[in-house]
Design a protein around this motif. Structure first.
Motif, PDB file in Angstrom:
ATOM      1  N   GLU A 159      17.423  -3.211  -7.743  1.00  0.00           N
ATOM      2  CA  GLU A 159      17.609  -3.129  -6.296  1.00  0.00           C
ATOM      3  C   GLU A 159      16.264  -3.145  -5.573  1.00  0.00           C
ATOM      4  O   GLU A 159      16.095  -3.844  -4.559  1.00  0.00           O
ATOM      5  CB  GLU A 159      18.379  -1.859  -5.945  1.00  0.00           C
ATOM      6  N   LEU A 160      15.311  -2.379  -6.096  1.00  0.00           N
ATOM      7  CA  LEU A 160      13.965  -2.383  -5.505  1.00  0.00           C
ATOM      8  C   LEU A 160      13.322  -3.764  -5.626  1.00  0.00           C
ATOM      9  O   LEU A 160      12.643  -4.231  -4.708  1.00  0.00           O
ATOM     10  CB  LEU A 160      13.094  -1.330  -6.200  1.00  0.00           C
ATOM     11  N   HIS A 161      13.545  -4.402  -6.773  1.00  0.00           N
ATOM     12  CA  HIS A 161      13.006  -5.743  -7.005  1.00  0.00           C
ATOM     13  C   HIS A 161      13.572  -6.732  -5.984  1.00  0.00           C
ATOM     14  O   HIS A 161      12.839  -7.582  -5.444  1.00  0.00           O
ATOM     15  CB  HIS A 161      13.362  -6.176  -8.431  1.00  0.00           C
ATOM     16  N   ALA A 162      14.878  -6.639  -5.707  1.00  0.00           N
ATOM     17  CA  ALA A 162      15.509  -7.539  -4.741  1.00  0.00           C
ATOM     18  C   ALA A 162      14.925  -7.331  -3.333  1.00  0.00           C
ATOM     19  O   ALA A 162      14.711  -8.302  -2.590  1.00  0.00           O
ATOM     20  CB  ALA A 162      17.016  -7.307  -4.731  1.00  0.00           C
ATOM     21  N   GLU A 163      14.658  -6.075  -2.980  1.00  0.00           N
ATOM     22  CA  GLU A 163      14.046  -5.800  -1.675  1.00  0.00           C
ATOM     23  C   GLU A 163      12.640  -6.393  -1.600  1.00  0.00           C
ATOM     24  O   GLU A 163      12.250  -6.954  -0.567  1.00  0.00           O
ATOM     25  CB  GLU A 163      13.995  -4.292  -1.430  1.00  0.00           C
ATOM     26  N   MET A 164      11.891  -6.268  -2.689  1.00  0.00           N
ATOM     27  CA  MET A 164      10.541  -6.849  -2.708  1.00  0.00           C
ATOM     28  C   MET A 164      10.595  -8.364  -2.548  1.00  0.00           C
ATOM     29  O   MET A 164       9.819  -8.950  -1.773  1.00  0.00           O
ATOM     30  CB  MET A 164       9.845  -6.498  -4.037  1.00  0.00           C
ATOM     31  N   ALA A 165      11.502  -8.993  -3.300  1.00  0.00           N
ATOM     32  CA  ALA A 165      11.606 -10.450  -3.250  1.00  0.00           C
ATOM     33  C   ALA A 165      11.997 -10.938  -1.861  1.00  0.00           C
ATOM     34  O   ALA A 165      11.511 -11.983  -1.393  1.00  0.00           O
ATOM     35  CB  ALA A 165      12.626 -10.930  -4.288  1.00  0.00           C
ATOM     36  N   ASN A 172       1.784  -2.254 -10.501  1.00  0.00           N
ATOM     37  CA  ASN A 172       0.448  -1.942  -9.975  1.00  0.00           C
ATOM     38  C   ASN A 172      -0.190  -3.171  -9.333  1.00  0.00           C
ATOM     39  O   ASN A 172      -0.848  -3.070  -8.284  1.00  0.00           O
ATOM     40  CB  ASN A 172      -0.452  -1.419 -11.097  1.00  0.00           C
ATOM     41  N   THR A 173      -0.012  -4.325  -9.959  1.00  0.00           N
ATOM     42  CA  THR A 173      -0.567  -5.565  -9.408  1.00  0.00           C
ATOM     43  C   THR A 173       0.053  -5.891  -8.053  1.00  0.00           C
ATOM     44  O   THR A 173      -0.642  -6.280  -7.108  1.00  0.00           O
ATOM     45  CB  THR A 173      -0.338  -6.736 -10.384  1.00  0.00           C
ATOM     46  N   ILE A 174       1.371  -5.719  -7.951  1.00  0.00           N
ATOM     47  CA  ILE A 174       2.045  -5.965  -6.669  1.00  0.00           C
ATOM     48  C   ILE A 174       1.505  -5.026  -5.603  1.00  0.00           C
ATOM     49  O   ILE A 174       1.224  -5.438  -4.472  1.00  0.00           O
ATOM     50  CB  ILE A 174       3.573  -5.780  -6.834  1.00  0.00           C
ATOM     51  N   GLY A 175       1.333  -3.759  -5.956  1.00  0.00           N
ATOM     52  CA  GLY A 175       0.821  -2.794  -4.987  1.00  0.00           C
ATOM     53  C   GLY A 175      -0.572  -3.120  -4.499  1.00  0.00           C
ATOM     54  O   GLY A 175      -0.908  -2.887  -3.334  1.00  0.00           O
ATOM     55  N   SER A 176      -1.401  -3.684  -5.384  1.00  0.00           N
ATOM     56  CA  SER A 176      -2.774  -4.011  -4.991  1.00  0.00           C
ATOM     57  C   SER A 176      -2.862  -5.319  -4.204  1.00  0.00           C
ATOM     58  O   SER A 176      -3.819  -5.534  -3.453  1.00  0.00           O
ATOM     59  CB  SER A 176      -3.660  -4.098  -6.230  1.00  0.00           C
ATOM     60  N   VAL A 222       4.311  -1.550  -0.275  1.00  0.00           N
ATOM     61  CA  VAL A 222       3.586  -0.485  -0.979  1.00  0.00           C
ATOM     62  C   VAL A 222       4.533   0.674  -1.289  1.00  0.00           C
ATOM     63  O   VAL A 222       4.527   1.227  -2.397  1.00  0.00           O
ATOM     64  CB  VAL A 222       2.382  -0.003  -0.153  1.00  0.00           C
ATOM     65  N   ASN A 223       5.356   1.044  -0.311  1.00  0.00           N
ATOM     66  CA  ASN A 223       6.313   2.133  -0.540  1.00  0.00           C
ATOM     67  C   ASN A 223       7.334   1.764  -1.618  1.00  0.00           C
ATOM     68  O   ASN A 223       7.744   2.609  -2.422  1.00  0.00           O
ATOM     69  CB  ASN A 223       7.033   2.473   0.769  1.00  0.00           C
ATOM     70  N   LEU A 224       7.754   0.498  -1.636  1.00  0.00           N
ATOM     71  CA  LEU A 224       8.689   0.058  -2.670  1.00  0.00           C
ATOM     72  C   LEU A 224       8.054   0.125  -4.062  1.00  0.00           C
ATOM     73  O   LEU A 224       8.717   0.492  -5.046  1.00  0.00           O
ATOM     74  CB  LEU A 224       9.157  -1.366  -2.381  1.00  0.00           C
ATOM     75  N   THR A 225       6.770  -0.242  -4.154  1.00  0.00           N
ATOM     76  CA  THR A 225       6.095  -0.160  -5.456  1.00  0.00           C
ATOM     77  C   THR A 225       5.954   1.300  -5.908  1.00  0.00           C
ATOM     78  O   THR A 225       6.076   1.595  -7.099  1.00  0.00           O
ATOM     79  CB  THR A 225       4.702  -0.808  -5.402  1.00  0.00           C
ATOM     80  N   LEU A 226       5.734   2.213  -4.963  1.00  0.00           N
ATOM     81  CA  LEU A 226       5.658   3.636  -5.319  1.00  0.00           C
ATOM     82  C   LEU A 226       7.005   4.134  -5.834  1.00  0.00           C
ATOM     83  O   LEU A 226       7.065   4.893  -6.809  1.00  0.00           O
ATOM     84  CB  LEU A 226       5.204   4.456  -4.111  1.00  0.00           C
ATOM     85  N   ASP A 227       8.086   3.705  -5.177  1.00  0.00           N
ATOM     86  CA  ASP A 227       9.424   4.076  -5.651  1.00  0.00           C
ATOM     87  C   ASP A 227       9.680   3.509  -7.040  1.00  0.00           C
ATOM     88  O   ASP A 227      10.271   4.179  -7.907  1.00  0.00           O
ATOM     89  CB  ASP A 227      10.495   3.547  -4.683  1.00  0.00           C
ATOM     90  N   MET A 228       9.233   2.276  -7.287  1.00  0.00           N
ATOM     91  CA  MET A 228       9.435   1.654  -8.595  1.00  0.00           C
ATOM     92  C   MET A 228       8.634   2.377  -9.667  1.00  0.00           C
ATOM     93  O   MET A 228       9.126   2.603 -10.782  1.00  0.00           O
ATOM     94  CB  MET A 228       9.056   0.173  -8.536  1.00  0.00           C
TER      95      MET A 228
END
Length: 298
Positions: free
Chosen positions: A173-179, A265-269, A277-283
């Motif tokens: 679900e988090l991945h879908a939001e990121m995409a 981590n790569t996505i967050g950077s 950034v918040n989605l990567t922290l949740d992931m």
């Protein structure tokens, strides 16, 4: 089927005038370690018993305890070995004289020592068992206790696999939001940059659309996370396949979780966007929970 590394099994049987009990328990371990504890005169069977455990269990520390207890029927045909008692008492006196030890042997101490109580001659003759008979008995008893252990590990493993599957669903679900959000990052950056330049432009310098486009293209390339999202999706699928498979999944899951953490981590950077950034922290938080649970799997 996924197996937990923790479990307990027990069995018992009667053989040669003794009640033989088998206890097997397993806990988490990075590798497979088997620890056997049994009567000293049965140590010749240790390799056979160890192979039996390793045939069923691939990962975890396994403690096997085998005890034997004289049955009432056998106790009635036992006799005291006076030479053995005298030998123990003589050895105790020698220890006192030579090393200065203190204390006295009690009746319980003496009776618990090997060889003090022995079967009468006629009972010993009828109760004699060959190496193969003892080997078969020990293998059967261990097999029964391992069966109970494996049932417990399977039940616990089922609960762990269900929890991991649910958490993988949250990651997806988090991945879908990121995409869905990733393409908007460049658009938002372009609009904010244009507004900032318009606010700063007091007419003293021309606005060059070409250089503006190059800046946007450079930013789009720098913050592109398509590859990371693709690899994450692939890792999710591999995790699900491992949880449904019949082979031990613990070590492979540990590796995949490390890889998913690296991609996150790569996505967050790279993303340069507050919501991403918040989605990567949740992931990352969810991956840590998955790592803790996966550490219990064989």
């Amino acid at each position: 089927m996924s197996f937990s590394m923790t479990g307990y099994g027990q069995s018992s049987l009667q053989f040669g005038g003794y009640k033989i009990t088998f206890e097997v328990k397993s806990v988490n371990n990075r590798y497979c370690e088997v620890v056997l504890r049994m009567p000293r005169d049965w140590t010749g069977y240790e390799d056979m018993l160890r192979r039996k455990v390793l045939h069923h269990i691939k990962r975890g520390r396994v403690d096997v305890v085998i005890n034997r207890e004289i049955t009432e029927e056998t106790a009635s045909v036992q006799m005291l070995s006076r030479p053995a008692v005298k030998s123990y008492l003589k050895a105790a006196e020698a220890l006192k004289d030579e090393f200065g030890f203190t204390g006295e042997l009690t009746l319980r101490d003496i009776l618990s020592m090997p060889g003090v109580m022995e079967l009468k001659e006629e009972a010993a003759a009828t109760g004699f068992a060959s190496f193969e008979e003892y080997s078969g008995m020990l293998e059967l008893g261990l097999e029964q206790s391992l069966h109970s252990l494996l049932e417990m590990r399977a039940r616990e493993g089922g609960y762990l696999a269900a929890d991991l599957t649910r958490r993988l669903g949250h990651l997806e679900e988090l991945h879908a939001e990121m995409a869905a959000l990733a393409p908007a990052v460049v658009v938002e950056y372009r609009d904010k940059l244009r507004l900032r330049l318009n606010a700063l432009n007091d007419g003293t310098f021309p606005f060059e659309e070409h250089k503006f486009g190059m800046e946007i293209a450079t930013f789009a390339d720098r913050c592109n996370i398509d590859e990371e999202l693709t690899r994450l999706y692939s890792h999710f699928e591999q995790c699900r396949a491992l949880l449904k498979g019949s082979e031990p999944a613990g070590r492979k899951l540990d590796f995949l979780i490390q890889e998913m953490n690296r991609e996150t981590n790569t996505i967050g950077s790279k993303c340069n966007h507050l919501t991403l950034v918040n989605l990567t922290l949740d992931m990352k938080a969810e991956l840590e929970k998955i790592r803790e649970q996966a550490a219990n799997l064989e």
